[in-house]
Design an enzyme around this catalytic site. Sequence first.
Site, PDB file in Angstrom:
ATOM      1  N   LYS A  13     -52.808  23.005 -33.139  1.00 21.23           N
ATOM      2  CA  LYS A  13     -53.555  23.426 -34.327  1.00 21.23           C
ATOM      3  C   LYS A  13     -53.009  24.748 -34.870  1.00 21.23           C
ATOM      4  O   LYS A  13     -52.776  24.881 -36.060  1.00 21.23           O
ATOM      5  CB  LYS A  13     -55.045  23.605 -34.007  1.00 21.23           C
ATOM      6  CG  LYS A  13     -55.736  22.355 -33.512  1.00 21.23           C
ATOM      7  CD  LYS A  13     -57.237  22.571 -33.367  1.00 21.23           C
ATOM      8  CE  LYS A  13     -57.624  23.613 -32.338  1.00 21.23           C
ATOM      9  NZ  LYS A  13     -57.385  23.252 -30.953  1.00 21.23           N
ATOM     10  N   ARG A 127     -46.495  27.184 -23.343  1.00 22.97           N
ATOM     11  CA  ARG A 127     -46.923  28.308 -24.194  1.00 22.97           C
ATOM     12  C   ARG A 127     -47.006  29.593 -23.374  1.00 22.97           C
ATOM     13  O   ARG A 127     -46.530  30.650 -23.794  1.00 22.97           O
ATOM     14  CB  ARG A 127     -48.299  27.974 -24.804  1.00 22.97           C
ATOM     15  CG  ARG A 127     -48.918  29.125 -25.570  1.00 22.97           C
ATOM     16  CD  ARG A 127     -50.033  28.661 -26.479  1.00 22.97           C
ATOM     17  NE  ARG A 127     -51.318  28.511 -25.804  1.00 22.97           N
ATOM     18  CZ  ARG A 127     -52.359  27.867 -26.326  1.00 22.97           C
ATOM     19  NH1 ARG A 127     -52.257  27.283 -27.496  1.00 22.97           N
ATOM     20  NH2 ARG A 127     -53.496  27.785 -25.676  1.00 22.97           N
TER      21      ARG A 127
END
Length: 296
Positions: A13, A127
């Site tokens: 997102k 990440r």
Amino acid sequence: MRLILLGPPGAGKGTQAQRLVQKYAIVQLSTGEMLRAAVAAETPIGLQAKDIMANGSLVPDEIVVGIISDRLDQPDMKNGFILDGFPRTVPQAEALDELLKKKHIKLDAVVELRVNESALLSRVETRVAEMRARGEDVRIDDTPEVLSKRLASYRALTEPLIHYYSERRKLLTVDGMMTIEHVTREINRILGAIGAVDEAKAAKKTAKNTAKKASGKVSAAAGKPAKKGAKVAKKATVAAKTASKGPKKGSKKTSAKATPKAAKKATRQATKGSKGRAAAKGTKVAKKVTKKRAKA
Ligand code: ADP
């Protein structure tokens, strides 16, 4: 353009929101980011949210609704916005409906990024590794244990929003397992198809797409020679494609049921244009929510 991005942690997102921000010069409203800033600044909200966030639970609805309501009143909202991480529960979605109605703001679409759960842990691990390599602070809730709690909360509290928005004909589903580039392209295509994109840009894109179609790339329906026909067919194809993705294992039946409806609607919109109808429907939905709430 006013959008909501929906998807589990690690769905992409934030990445896609940034791209949309650049392309359409709109603002990203990430409740996660706002709350992290509040925690870092040790504001009263930050102090309240700190432990809740650290263990992967959700901050109370009143707090996030309040943050968003204030933010929507800022002048930089006029071009549009992307909500990332909000709403996250059905009561938040209902509160947002009320807010938007009160502020006379129309939501264009809810873009769901659909991903296989099995990919999420490794995405978050990547990440974390990348942030470490860049010397950035790693999020305290990006551990396997807290992630599984965040996922459970997504499933229980946020996933019902897929049904909520598909019932309201707002849901557009994109396969979030494709490359970042591909997902961006697909989101842009779909936004173009529902007419959420700026008219001038949309016209340019349509011209490009029409040229592509002429080279025989699209479905039989797109074979109509007239420009308008090609545009309609394109929209229907995009919507049908979106609908045909269907739910991955474990996702709710409802989203599968609702997306073909979205396809039909896109076709209808493409044929006739939908501003008036969408507005009328918006009022109806708001009325329904108010009635439901009054009953409750
Ligand atoms: P994620 O990658 O899990 O989607 P976010 O950055 O969106 O992460 O959010 C981080 C944390 O902030 C959440 O786990 C939750 O504690 C809190 N949070 C963010 N948005 C909301 C919201 N709309 N409602 C309640 N809590 C929220």
